[in-house]
Design an enzyme around this catalytic site. Structure first.
Site, PDB file in Angstrom:
ATOM      1  N   GLU A 193       9.505  35.438  -2.973  1.00 44.71           N
ATOM      2  CA  GLU A 193       9.473  36.887  -2.872  1.00 44.71           C
ATOM      3  C   GLU A 193       8.166  37.341  -2.232  1.00 44.71           C
ATOM      4  OE1 GLU A 193      10.397  40.675  -5.862  1.00 44.71           O
ATOM      5  OE2 GLU A 193       9.879  38.711  -6.691  1.00 44.71           O
ATOM      6  N   LYS A 238      15.784  44.906  -2.186  1.00 45.62           N
ATOM      7  CA  LYS A 238      15.979  44.547  -3.594  1.00 45.62           C
ATOM      8  C   LYS A 238      16.716  45.677  -4.315  1.00 45.62           C
ATOM      9  CE  LYS A 238      13.304  42.421  -7.367  1.00 45.62           C
ATOM     10  NZ  LYS A 238      11.936  42.010  -7.793  1.00 45.62           N
ATOM     11  N   CYS A 288      14.568  37.740  -7.385  1.00 47.06           N
ATOM     12  CA  CYS A 288      13.839  37.617  -8.650  1.00 47.06           C
ATOM     13  C   CYS A 288      14.512  38.317  -9.820  1.00 47.06           C
ATOM     14  CB  CYS A 288      12.404  38.115  -8.460  1.00 47.06           C
ATOM     15  SG  CYS A 288      11.272  37.536  -9.767  1.00 47.06           S
ATOM     16  N   SER A 331     -19.683  25.454 -27.577  1.00 45.18           N
ATOM     17  CA  SER A 331     -20.200  25.488 -28.950  1.00 45.18           C
ATOM     18  C   SER A 331     -19.784  24.286 -29.772  1.00 45.18           C
ATOM     19  CB  SER A 331     -19.711  26.763 -29.638  1.00 45.18           C
ATOM     20  OG  SER A 331     -18.307  26.684 -29.879  1.00 45.18           O
TER      21      SER A 331
END
Length: 699
Positions: free
Chosen positions: A29, A98, A159, A341
């Protein structure tokens, strides 16, 4: 926005597809501008540059003899659309806008594009002059249609349309379309791939057909990592699947299919035949081209395979590692610096960077010249120097700092040192007590007051302030060393500082604003503490860092309060007044289940009734929302983080909620009390889970 790079990747994909015998190539896309351009889509330049790239492809002959389905933005009749542009033999055959846009979670397509609102209709689109002058076309079809070739029919989804309830592929399949493509921009999220693959295979399971799925892969400039995994399915079975994570810029998968099998399956099911007979024929655009090679009987079709799904621990290793590599190679930095740490969060971040180094060395060893070029530049290797050792690469591009104080334990210092040795990072240990003392002395000089910890008789406010001084000074020291250590080591450039606050701490606000959580980027900011612990167990053996087993077994602690007899007296869960498991539950109910305080209490009454009395559950819910509201402002300054969890509190993209609340929630909490009073067996007294709260989390 990398038009030059994107155009080159499209060229390479077409060349590879041709070399593998393909006659139809589908790309992701919006592949020419990139999917994540966001408000750059509102600039006419972006659309103009996409057309310029397409013109190059046509002019250079890349589309000769192959149908190419390319994703790009197109403005039609004054409206900007997210489109699939079908090209063949230097001609634009058809443009499909789309139909359904993604407008939730991480996506805001409706901000930039409009959906095509006229199903089954086609307009004539006037092409830009630079295109029409090349193709000798003034217009091309634009709208909702299918492409009828001499021997096959194809159509496309984009999509989000795969995920919609009334997905286009149903009507297209019943309308006789044999091949459906999907150019996608789908991001990685933990445990999401199996859902996507199920949808793809189910798209062809009911009424047959071939489904081609193409997806972006890599960091597109934001918090998301697009996890590729292009695939091809037919008649409900998977034929080909690309890799989900990797460092290759271009990956092409192909399959050889027999379309007669599609027809045979459809004709064999009476309900499919009957529904297809009632289906209105879609608008068809004819293309004079044979997709199939029907003359050779020796061609072997691709056989079904089993889907490959990574375990969540593997996803946590490879997804953020690839995201970090993309960010590093594109940012111009010469490495990463991490305050290490020895705790679970910073150690998991270090392990992900170590995994990145392992992936880079593996890619170089497999002959990936692009990765080698980037690694040589970032690692500042000399000509001919081999890149064949992940620990040696880490020594060049990864620096870890142990920034201890009088409140730090020997155990965390040793774990930090051992992990740095196993990964190979350039490691420095130091104490910052003199900086803390200097700030306290400054405060005392100005106010004539000396703050003390609670254990020394101080107030809660003093206790918090003394913890926050340590946390914030670590941030200042980290950025200083990130800027100057390359110079110290005789190297050029600068390093990016990595943060290591997890998604649960961001949600609860259990972090100091502008401490080491305020970094350049954070690879674990979208990962829950529970998943981090599982990742540490996996990484200890699979990445070769065995000290991570000790890290995972140790109780999480900020180490900002004085030790007692040399032992840690402060733990995160005691400070927060809730366990990390409970915090994950609160996060999922708040975001995924869309619960406010009252509905969350009602749900937890059912889920936790075996573990806690109703009054205790009410106190826990109130306690969470009080501190969530009190610390919500911290979400506005969270370091940009890799998105991995769908209850992320990321204020900038994913979680749009205010950051100023009435922290007492008077109406909501009174309703919780009403619901509590309705419970059949109320518990006498009250469960107070807030004793001892007052740590670094509050400011």
């Amino acid at each position: 926005m990398d038009f030059k790079g994107n155009l080159d990747r499209v060229r390479r994909s077409i060349v590879e597809a041709k070399s593998m015998g393909a006659t139809y190539r589908v790309g992701p896309e919006l592949e020419l501008p990139g999917y994540g351009c966001e408000d750059h889509f509102c600039e006419l330049d972006t659309v103009e540059h996409a057309w310029e790239c397409l013109r190059e492809l046509l002019h250079e002959g890349y589309t000769d003899g192959i149908v190419c389905d390319i994703g790009m933005p197109v403005i039609h009749a004054g409206v900007r659309y997210n489109c699939r542009v079908f090209v063949y033999n230097q001609k634009i055959v058809f443009i499909q806008p789309k139909r359904e846009l993604a407008n939730d979670g991480n996506y805001r397509e409706g901000r930039y594009f409009s959906a095509w609102q006229r199903p089954g209709e086609v307009d004539e689109h006037w092409l830009p002059l630079e295109i029409s002058g090349l193709t000798d076309q003034k217009t091309c079809p634009f709208g909702d249609a299918i492409l009828a070739f001499n021997d096959a029919i194809i159509a496309s989804e984009t999509c989000e349309e795969l995920f919609t309830p009334n997905a286009p592929h149903i009507g297209l399949s019943l309308g006789g379309v044999e091949v459906i493509s999907n150019g996608s921009g789908s991001h990685h999220q933990l445990r999401k791939l199996d859902t996507r693959l199920d949808l793809i295979m189910n798209a062809t399971a009911k009424c047959g057909g071939v489904y081609l799925y193409s997806n972006q892969r890599g960091c597109d400039g934001g918090r998301l990592y697009y996890d590729g995994c292009a695939c091809i399915a037919m008649n409900g079975k998977l034929l080909a699947q690309g890799s989900q994570f990797g460092l290759d810029d271009v990956e092409v998968i192909t399959a050889c299919v027999d379309l007669d099998e599609v027809v045979s399956m459809r004709c064999a099911v009476s309900s499919v035949r009957d529904q297809a007979a009632r289906c209105k024929a879609p608008i068809s655009i004819h293309v004079d081209f044979y997709l199939c090679n029907s003359h050779s009987k020796a061609i072997r079709t691709t056989q079904p395979i089993q889907p490959r799904i990574h375990a969540p621990e593997e996803e946590l290793a490879y997804g953020p590692a690839c995201w970090l590599w993309d960010y590093l190679r594109r940012s111009g930095a010469s490495g990463y610096l991490l305050p290490l740490s020895g705790g679970a969060d910073s150690s998991s971040t270090a392990a992900i960077v170590g995994c990145m180094c392992q992936m880079v060395v593996k890619a170089v060893g497999s002959g990936n010249l692009e990765v080698e070029e980037d690694a040589r530049r970032i690692g500042q290797y000399g000509p001919g120097e081999p890149i064949d050792n992940a620990r040696e690469l880490a020594q060049r591009i990864f620096t870890t700092l142990y920034l201890g104080t009088v409140n730090s334990s020997e155990e965390t210092r040793l774990r930090s040192k051992m992990l740095a040795e196993q990964i190979g990072s350039y490691h420095l240990q130091m104490r910052i007590d003199m900086l803390v003392e200097a700030v306290v002395r400054l405060f005392t000089m100005v106010t004539n007051k000396t703050p003390r910890f609670v254990t020394d008789g101080g107030t809660r406010a003093e206790n918090l302030a003394l913890q926050n001084i340590q946390a914030r000074l670590r941030m200042v020291v980290s950025f200083l060393f990130a800027q100057l250590l390359p110079w110290v080591r005789g190297r050029s450039g600068f390093m990016l500082v990595l943060g290591s606050a997890n998604v649960d701490e961001g949600l609860r606000g259990y972090l100091t604003k502008y401490d080491c959580s305020s970094a350049d980027i954070n690879p674990i900011g979208g990962i829950s503490k529970q998943d981090i612990r599982r990742f540490l167990q996996w990484a200890a053996g699979n990445l070769g860092y065995p000290v991570l087993e000790q890290v995972e077994a140790a109780p999480p602690t900020a180490e900002l309060e004085p030790l007692r007899d040399g032992q840690i007296a402060q733990t995160d869960e005691e400070d927060m007044g809730m366990t990390y498991e409970e915090l994950s539950m609160f996060g999922r109910l708040r975001k995924i289940s869309r619960c406010g305080p009252v509905s969350m209490f009602r749900q937890l009454l059912q889920q936790w009734s075996h573990a806690y009395p109703a009054a205790a559950i009410a106190d826990k819910v109130k306690h969470f929302f009080t501190h969530y509201a009190m610390n919500r402002h911290k979400a506005t300054t969270l370091t940009p983080s890799y998105h991995a969890e769908n209850y992320s509190p990321d204020d900038n993209r994913f979680d749009h909620r205010q950051f100023l609340y009435n922290v007492r929630w008077p109406w909501q909490f009174s309703r919780i009390d009403d619901v509590l009073a309705e419970q059949p067996s109320p518990v006498e007294g009250s469960w107070d889970c807030r004793n001892g709260i007052g740590s670094v989390s509050e400011s």
